[in-house]
Design a protein around this motif. Structure first.
Motif: not given
Length: 679
Positions: A46-72
């Motif tokens: 409760e009320g904690d501040r995160s100074l770290s996180a797990d990160v993952a990276v996905s390489d997308w094309s611009r078509e994927d990004l536009r599909a992502w925004w449309a899906a959202l």
């Protein structure tokens, strides 16, 4: 400006204020009211501040990004409509630990052609409430997320469900904190396990990005941090912009009345330039990428013009003007504005514009500082101090924009606006007070000179009055001598000669002497102060001549009414009046054979009338010869500005009427009346 002033004000005051202000403004983005890092860094309480996180990276094309925004935009909170290949990765090896804030600095070159690929950066957080008591609603607060439109997803049994999508506010995302409220319906599904959520940040493959630390907890606990950050980063700059509009209009109104003072115009233009620089705080940014690039160029380029106007304003307080420096600075600002136009593809024009602004600031501040040091002007010293502070804050914002340092700080240039404008107002106020002091000093000097001249005039007036008094005494003495010589002296001399020759009887001698005494009394009575009151003068005559009339067998009827004062009635005029009335009474005593004489007065408005009437024998006006005495009386009345009229009939007595003006302008008792006056 002295070295001691620079050391004290700039090194200690400005730097200390900069550190203090930076700490205060960053409090809302870097420090929570209570921070507790759990032994398991992947699990937040409760009320904690995160100074770290797990990160993952996905390489997308611009078509994927536009599909992502449309899906959202289409899923409306449902997880089933998100394409599977657009979900965060499920493989454990795809995730790695990263410290927050996670920052990628801006590259020296940028590709705005749209040909490079993008990548989706997934930041995963896990949260569990203390003692398993879930709050009504859970909120995620992040001071800064810089990238494309950010989204927040929560893992459910059905998959990842979006709870926040910033596509509508992506253009303002760089300056607005991220605030996502997780519905209670989702937290209730995690009563027996931790809540897992992901912050999705799309970026260019080699582009810059900033992901600050994150707070997870009850909404009511974290809302204070979000509101504080919003106030410091949005509300204060907006209020500053409105203040600048008011100040600019006020300065323009002053310049319109005093166009010979360009400082007011420069102040107004600088204020409007600051407003243009901070325009993104007052309006939604353009949606078109091309228009957005031009918008950012306009706001960033305006900063150089604001600094130029600031230096021109500061130099208005210098004793020596520097037109060559001003022209060179204006040319440099113009060239940098053209050089950083957004049509370039070879470099990041935003960073280039900030570097150009920093160059303008360093050169201009150094030059104005040198002039302030040489001349010792307090106004310029204060403006230089504010410019140095603004320059430091500008360097801070440049480092923040480029991702070089302080990724969670707020932008401080809006606060530099307040400092610099305050120094402007102080300079204008000091000039205004100096002008008032000069006016007051000039007024005091004029008052002293006026007092001296007034005293000198008073002395001259006193001398003139004394001279006039002496002249009046001399004229009065001469008049009395002339009257006595012509009247009393002549009568006495004639009587003396007659007595010596034995040609005058005793009764005649007594009569002549009585007339001489009466004439002497008239002269004395004319010198008595009667205050321009003709009635008082007549009363004095009655007292003097009453016994003589009684001895002559005449009964005096006194019908004298109140008359207005005669402002022109002075002793010479009073003597003329008395002589006229005396001559009339003498004629009654000698020739009228009357038993009664009446003296009456009347107020005729602009004139007064004095009448002497008797019940004697009278005479025929047609056959009577006008002797020398009558002509003398008429002339005497004309000298007074009045008229003398005699009316008589045989057997009906005689009436002498003397009419005098109440106001007599431009004439003295010694002036001869104009021809045409009638008796």
């Amino acid at each position: 400006m002295t070295p001691h002033f620079l050391l004290r004000l700039c090194s200690l005051g400005a730097l200390w204020r900069l550190v203090w202000l930076s700490c205060l403004l960053s409090m809302g983005s870097g420090v929570a009211a209570q921070v507790r890092i759990q032994p398991d860094p992947a699990l937040l309480r409760e009320g904690d501040r995160s100074l770290s996180a797990d990160v993952a990276v996905s390489d997308w094309s611009r078509e994927d990004l536009r599909a992502w925004w449309a899906a959202l935009r289409a899923v409306d909170g449902s997880a089933s409509s998100l394409p599977a290949h657009l979900h965060p990765p499920d493989e454990a090896q795809a995730w790695q630990r990263v410290s927050l804030p996670d920052v990628q600095t801006r590259a020296a070159s940028a590709d705005f052609g749209g040909r490079q690929r993008v990548q989706m950066r997934w930041y995963r957080f896990r949260y569990a409430p203390p003692q398993g008591q879930w709050p009504t609603s859970v909120a995620l607060y992040m001071p800064r997320v810089v990238g494309f439109a950010t989204a927040v997803l929560v893992r459910t049994d059905e998959g990842w469900r979006p709870v926040f999508d910033n596509q509508s506010g992506v253009r303002e995302q760089w300056v607005r904190p991220l605030w996502a409220v997780i519905p209670g319906a989702l937290t209730s599904l995690h009563a027996d396990r931790a809540l897992e959520l992901v912050v999705a940040v799309p970026t260019h493959t080699q582009g810059s990005y900033t992901v600050s630390s994150a707070w997870l907890g009850a909404r009511e606990d974290l809302e204070v941090l979000q509101q504080r950050r919003w106030a410091l980063q949005i509300t204060v700059p907006q209020a500053t912009g409105m203040t600048l509009v008011v100040l600019a209009l006020f300065a323009l109104s002053l310049w319109w009345r005093r166009r010979h003072e360009p400082a007011y115009l420069l102040f107004a233009l600088a204020s409007l330039g600051w407003l243009l620089r901070n325009l993104h705080y007052h309006m939604d940014l353009p949606r078109s990428p091309l228009v957005l690039h031009w918008f950012w160029w306009m706001t960033h380029a305006s900063m150089a013009w604001v600094m130029l106007l600031t230096y021109l304003f500061a130099l208005r307080f210098a004793k020596v003007q520097h037109p060559r420096f001003e022209r060179l600075m204006a040319l440099f600002v113009l060239l940098t504005s053209i050089f950083t136009l957004p049509w370039s593809q070879a470099y990041d024009t935003v960073v280039a514009q900030h570097i150009a602004n920093a160059s303008v600031g360093l050169i201009g501040t150094a030059f104005v500082s040198r002039e302030a040091w040489r001349e010792g002007s307090r106004e310029m010293q204060l403006i230089v101090a504010s410019l140095i502070l603004g320059l430091l804050l500008g360097v801070h914002d440049l480092a923040l924009l480029a991702g070089w340092a302080w990724p969670e700080h707020v932008y401080l240039m809006p606060y530099a606006t307040l400092v610099i404008i305050a120094s402007f107002l102080y300079a204008v106020r000091r000039r205004y007070l100096a002008a008032l002091q000069q006016v007051e000093s000039a007024n005091e000097h004029l008052a002293e000179r006026l007092g001296a001249q007034e005293r000198e005039l008073q002395a001259q007036h006193d001398r003139l009055r004394e001279s006039e008094r002496q002249q009046a005494l001399l004229l009065e003495r001469q008049r009395l001598m002339q009257d006595m010589h012509d009247g009393l002296g002549s009568s006495l001399l004639s009587a003396m000669v007659a007595v010596e020759q034995g040609t005058m009887e005793q009764d005649r001698v007594v009569e002549v002497l009585r007339e001489c005494v009466d004439d002497l009394r008239l002269v004395i009575d004319s010198l008595e102060p009667v205050g321009h009151d003709i009635v008082s003068l007549l009363a004095t005559m009655r007292y003097r001549l009453g016994k003589r009339l009684q001895v002559g067998g005449l009964t005096l009827e006194w019908d004298v009414q109140d008359l207005p004062p005669l402002p022109w009635l002075e002793p010479p005029d009073a003597l003329h009046v008395l002589r006229l009335l005396q001559e009339g009474l003498n004629n009654v005593l000698k020739h009228a054979r009357a038993h009664r004489v009446r003296i009456a007065t009347r107020d005729l408005g602009e004139r007064i009338e004095i009448r002497v009437e008797d019940d004697g024998e009278g005479f025929d006006m047609a056959t009577a010869q006008k002797g020398r005495g009558l002509r003398s009386q008429v002339k005497r009345a004309q000298r007074l500005g009045g008229t003398l009229h005699i009316d008589s009939k045989p057997g009906q007595g005689t009436r002498l009427s003397l009419r005098l003006p109440v106001q007599r302008e431009g004439r003295s008792s010694t002036e001869t009346p104009e021809p045409g006056s009638t008796a």
